[in-house]
Design a protein around this motif. Structure first.
Motif, PDB file in Angstrom:
ATOM      1  N   THR A   1       9.946   1.273  -1.802  1.00  0.00           N
ATOM      2  CA  THR A   1       9.997   1.691  -0.410  1.00  0.00           C
ATOM      3  C   THR A   1      10.991   0.847   0.382  1.00  0.00           C
TER       4      THR A   1
ATOM      5  N   SER B   1      10.222  -3.408  -5.508  1.00  0.00           N
ATOM      6  CA  SER B   1       9.877  -2.567  -6.658  1.00  0.00           C
ATOM      7  C   SER B   1      11.138  -2.005  -7.323  1.00  0.00           C
TER       8      SER B   1
ATOM      9  N   GLY C   1      11.118   5.036  -9.144  1.00  0.00           N
ATOM     10  CA  GLY C   1      10.063   5.654  -9.928  1.00  0.00           C
ATOM     11  C   GLY C   1       8.690   5.085  -9.672  1.00  0.00           C
ATOM     12  N   LYS C   2       8.604   3.899  -9.042  1.00  0.00           N
ATOM     13  CA  LYS C   2       7.326   3.274  -8.740  1.00  0.00           C
ATOM     14  C   LYS C   2       6.811   3.727  -7.374  1.00  0.00           C
ATOM     15  N   LYS C   3       5.490   3.726  -7.208  1.00  0.00           N
ATOM     16  CA  LYS C   3       4.893   4.166  -5.951  1.00  0.00           C
ATOM     17  C   LYS C   3       5.213   3.224  -4.783  1.00  0.00           C
ATOM     18  N   ASP C   4       5.451   1.960  -5.091  1.00  0.00           N
ATOM     19  CA  ASP C   4       5.736   0.998  -4.028  1.00  0.00           C
ATOM     20  C   ASP C   4       7.236   0.759  -3.842  1.00  0.00           C
TER      21      ASP C   4
ATOM     22  N   ASP D   1       0.860  -1.180   0.000  1.00  0.00           N
ATOM     23  CA  ASP D   1       0.000   0.000   0.000  1.00  0.00           C
ATOM     24  C   ASP D   1       0.898   1.232   0.000  1.00  0.00           C
ATOM     25  N   PRO D   2       0.870   2.039  -1.062  1.00  0.00           N
ATOM     26  CA  PRO D   2       1.782   3.185  -1.154  1.00  0.00           C
ATOM     27  C   PRO D   2       1.511   4.261  -0.102  1.00  0.00           C
ATOM     28  N   GLN D   3       0.329   4.229   0.488  1.00  0.00           N
ATOM     29  CA  GLN D   3      -0.017   5.242   1.480  1.00  0.00           C
ATOM     30  C   GLN D   3       0.660   5.002   2.832  1.00  0.00           C
TER      31      GLN D   3
END
Length: 406
Positions: free
Chosen positions: A73, A65, A68-71, A29-31
């Motif tokens: 992390t 990931s 550049g990707k949201k996930d 979850d990117p949030q």
């Protein structure tokens, strides 16, 4: 095709520091960074637990990931999840090969587990180089003096030649982990001793991968029949002269696959009835699924193979002794257009033949639809398994075979 590399069984790891490369890349979850599916972590926990139980000082290296990707992390959450699965503490350090990471490795005691930071935070990790060049990167040169053995368990990333995957095997005594060992033994065995008839079911939207596999297995004679679904089928229909509608042509163009229509035409001409294309497809009209023959495809997005095609394909699958499948038949996330994928998986699972699903979306669909325990082997690595089926060498496997150490 055979393998010639060491496994964990060949190493005396008690009291030794072992670096194990895994692939626990997970939906996040990117949030809030919460891991949404821990399947891959559970898979690699087998290797990590065995090393820990045998008294190794286990250093885990992994990625999440890509830049550049949201996930893209940290692995802090992965450490918590892994700790719960192993039912023992997993230390985490937000460093890869700097002072903090090296000190944490030195402090490890027998049986303890340490997870390093996302290795793709290190810029050189994404560069493609030869194993000998990767062995001279800062990552490998800084950590190798602290490590006794390197174990590669990341089959899902074995088609990549990156420092963490190939560099350490040049410098250190190395072996395959349990996931890597199981994947390679299963795939090599199936490819070496193909039971006939052998049927490939190739679909999804990664047309270049499927056509690469198709050309290899048809030309080397290992496949008796190819069943096309998904975007692969649309391209072969277009290559066969079928008018698939402007919207579908535009979609093919948007994916950069127009040139593959010519490739499909040549393959169909060369191999004829060994490549089957759908006789009908499903589209969405006024919010409902409508099956239409391929001779009457409207200017609507093709979202699944049709019911008549499903019957034909299911019959050929059930007759097969060996089945390789990759890619869903349609937009399986939508219940109205999951029928093709579900019925093909049902046919595969009810066949008496040995079946292999090449990871990715079709593997996810098999698990989601409850077919997991009825498939011979579900690969953990889509890209790696596809590369293997396409006759390509896997750099991370090749280096395990070539680099020998005392």
């Amino acid at each position: 095709m055979s393998f010639n590399f060491k496994t964990i069984d060949d190493l005396e790891v008690s009291g030794r520091t072992v670096l194990v490369r895994v692939d626990i890349n997970s939906p996040v979850d990117p949030q809030n960074g919460t891991i949404l599916d821990d399947t891959r972590i559970r898979l690699h926990a087998e290797t990590i637990r065995e090393l820990s139980d045998r008294g190794a000082r286990t250093v885990v290296m992994a990625h999440q990931s890509r830049p550049g990707k949201k996930d893209f992390t940290t692995l802090e959450q992965h450490a918590h999840v892994l700790s719960g699965i192993l039912e023992r503490p997993v230390r985490y350090v937000d460093d890869i090969f700097g002072c903090a990471a090296r000190e944490s490795i030195r402090e490890l005691k027998d049986g303890e587990v340490l997870l390093l930071e996302n290795v793709r935070f290190y810029s050189e990790e994404v560069l493609k180089r030869s194993p000998s060049e990767q062995a001279e990167t800062h990552l490998v040169r800084k950590l190798s003096p602290l490590i006794d053995f390197f174990i590669n368990d990341a089959f899902a990333a074995a088609h990549r030649s990156q420092p963490s995957l190939v560099g350490f095997a040049v410098k250190l005594p190395s072996a395959a982990g349990r996931v890597m060992e199981r994947e390679l033994k299963t795939l090599y065995s199936a490819l070496k001793d193909v039971k006939r008839p052998c049927v490939y079911v190739l679909g999804g939207v990664k047309v270049d991968d499927s056509i690469m596999v198709m050309k290899n297995v048809l030309e080397n004679g290992s496949a008796d029949l190819i069943l096309t679904t998904g975007l692969v089928a649309s391209i072969f229909l277009a290559g066969s002269g079928v008018k698939i509608g402007r919207v579908n042509c535009d979609f093919i163009k948007s994916r950069g696959y127009c040139d593959f229509i010519k490739v499909a035409r040549k393959l169909k001409k060369k191999f004829g009835d060994r490549i089957l294309v759908p006789v009908d497809v499903a589209v969405c009209r006024d919010g409902k699924r409508v099956d239409v023959p391929v001779s009457k495809i409207p200017n609507l997005q093709i979202q699944d193979i049709g019911m008549e095609t499903i019957k034909v394909y299911a019959e050929r699958i059930r007759e097969a002794r060996t089945i390789f499948a990759n890619g869903p038949a349609g937009v399986f996330e939508n219940p109205d257009f999951s029928i093709g994928t579900q019925d093909i998986l049902n046919a595969i699972s009810s066949s008496d033949g040995f079946s292999i699903i090449g990871g990715g979306h079709l593997a996810a669909a098999a698990v989601k639809m409850g077919f997991e325990d009825r498939i011979g082997h579900i690969s953990s690595g889509g890209g790696a398994s596809i590369s293997l089926l396409a006759g390509e060498e896997l750099p991370a496997v090749r280096v395990l075979e070539e680099c020998t150490h005392p």
